[in-house]
Design a protein around this motif. Structure first.
Motif, mmCIF file in Angstrom:
data_model
loop_
_atom_site.group_PDB
_atom_site.id
_atom_site.type_symbol
_atom_site.label_atom_id
_atom_site.label_comp_id
_atom_site.label_asym_id
_atom_site.label_seq_id
_atom_site.Cartn_x
_atom_site.Cartn_y
_atom_site.Cartn_z
ATOM 1 N N LEU A 3 0.811 -1.221 0.000
ATOM 2 C CA LEU A 3 0.000 0.000 0.000
ATOM 3 C C LEU A 3 0.842 1.267 0.000
ATOM 4 N N LEU A 4 1.931 1.266 0.719
ATOM 5 C CA LEU A 4 2.808 2.424 0.785
ATOM 6 C C LEU A 4 3.727 2.415 -0.432
ATOM 7 N N ARG A 57 -3.103 -5.033 5.500
ATOM 8 C CA ARG A 57 -2.035 -4.797 4.530
ATOM 9 C C ARG A 57 -1.166 -3.607 4.940
ATOM 10 N N LEU A 58 -1.797 -2.554 5.467
ATOM 11 C CA LEU A 58 -1.023 -1.406 5.926
ATOM 12 C C LEU A 58 -0.144 -1.791 7.105
ATOM 13 N N GLU A 59 -0.683 -2.552 8.028
ATOM 14 C CA GLU A 59 0.097 -2.977 9.188
ATOM 15 C C GLU A 59 1.334 -3.758 8.740
ATOM 16 N N ARG A 60 1.163 -4.588 7.744
ATOM 17 C CA ARG A 60 2.290 -5.374 7.247
ATOM 18 C C ARG A 60 3.349 -4.450 6.628
ATOM 19 N N ASP A 61 2.905 -3.435 5.880
ATOM 20 C CA ASP A 61 3.853 -2.475 5.316
ATOM 21 C C ASP A 61 4.589 -1.711 6.410
ATOM 22 N N GLU A 95 -4.951 5.835 12.727
ATOM 23 C CA GLU A 95 -4.743 5.143 14.007
ATOM 24 C C GLU A 95 -3.441 4.358 13.995
ATOM 25 N N ARG A 96 -3.143 3.706 12.885
ATOM 26 C CA ARG A 96 -1.933 2.887 12.784
ATOM 27 C C ARG A 96 -0.677 3.708 12.559
#
Length: 284
Positions: A3-4, A57-61, A95-96
């Motif tokens: 995503l990033l 997916r963002l957390e993984r990035d 939040e993340r």
């Protein structure tokens, strides 16, 4: 990363943005601005679709990142479309990002005010686009976006809450909004804005056709002006002397109001009066 993404991976020589990552919680933008370029590379660009499985997916990035990078939300779609009221995807991203990134929010929506609690916990700045103060013109030019008075209210409330704000006064379109430059800058300064980024209309074929349908009375003059300009990749540029005159006018209005100023992808960096072109220098 999923995503990033690196902002401007093509390394456009006219892009003077600092190194940053781009995060778009949605694909497509329902604001449907006539001048918008995203329909040249995003299928059904004005149909807003949420990114699937975005929080995971963002957390993984984020787990793969080092340091505290600058993340821009968003560059190809507004992070606050109407769907965000129920889906809360942008909020879940913020939040993340708390404690893990510096954030530049770029929007046309006053829905950003909902997330003041999170923005106040982030090193961040918010940039709001305003092309006109006239509701009727805004409705024709940016039919799906909130009206100008709501955007100004958002800037004012963000500023009062201690969130650094900047204005994107773009695109400048000869014969359409150039006469409002000083008024827009003054209104933004009164709302607490500290920086202005401005650029001229650089149409691609799809945006050119929409603008011609939406403003047929304007096109004899625009055709003549752009015929004297240049083409860069898929975009048309006004003649350099016309662009310079428009942007110098914005710069002078900004300096008079005590605001920093920069251009965006114009090749006129000598006009810039700010540490960054995108307003990220406002982030503490």
């Amino acid at each position: 990363m999923e995503l990033l993404r690196e902002f401007d991976p093509w390394k456009d020589p006219l892009c003077t943005c600092p190194p940053k990552l781009s995060l778009n919680p949605y694909t497509g933008c329902p604001h449907a601005c006539l001048y918008c370029y995203i329909t040249s590379y995003i299928p059904s660009g004005f149909r807003c679709r949420p990114k699937r499985d975005l929080p995971r997916r963002l957390e993984r990035d984020l787990e793969r990142m080092r340091g505290q990078p600058l993340i821009s939300m968003s560059n190809s779609s507004d992070p606050y479309p109407p769907q965000e009221r129920e889906l809360l995807l942008t909020r879940s991203c913020l939040e993340r990002l708390v404690g893990r990134a510096r954030v530049l929010v770029v929007t046309k929506s006053d829905l950003v005010l909902r997330d003041l609690d999170l923005l106040s916990r982030l090193p961040c700045a918010v940039s709001v686009t305003l092309t006109t103060l006239r509701p009727g013109l805004a409705g024709r030019l940016e039919p799906g976006a909130p009206p100008p008075e709501r955007r100004l209210r958002a800037l004012r409330e963000l500023s009062e809450a201690g969130i650094p704000t900047s204005l994107r006064l773009d695109p400048l379109i000869p014969g359409l909004n150039e006469g409002e430059v000083e008024e827009i800058v003054e209104a933004a300064a009164s709302a607490g804005v500290k920086h202005v980024t401005s650029s001229t209309f650089k149409p691609r074929a799809d945006g050119w056709r929409r603008m011609e349908r939406g403003f047929p009375e304007l096109f004899p003059r625009l055709r003549e002006l752009y015929s004297r300009g240049e083409r860069r990749k898929r975009s048309l540029y006004l003649p350099k002397e016309v662009r310079r005159a428009l942007l110098e006018r914005v710069r002078e209005a900004c300096l008079s109001a005590g605001l920093t100023f920069s251009t965006c992808r114009e090749g006129l960096t000598e006009l810039n009066r700010a540490p960054s072109c995108d307003g990220s220098h406002l982030i503490g």
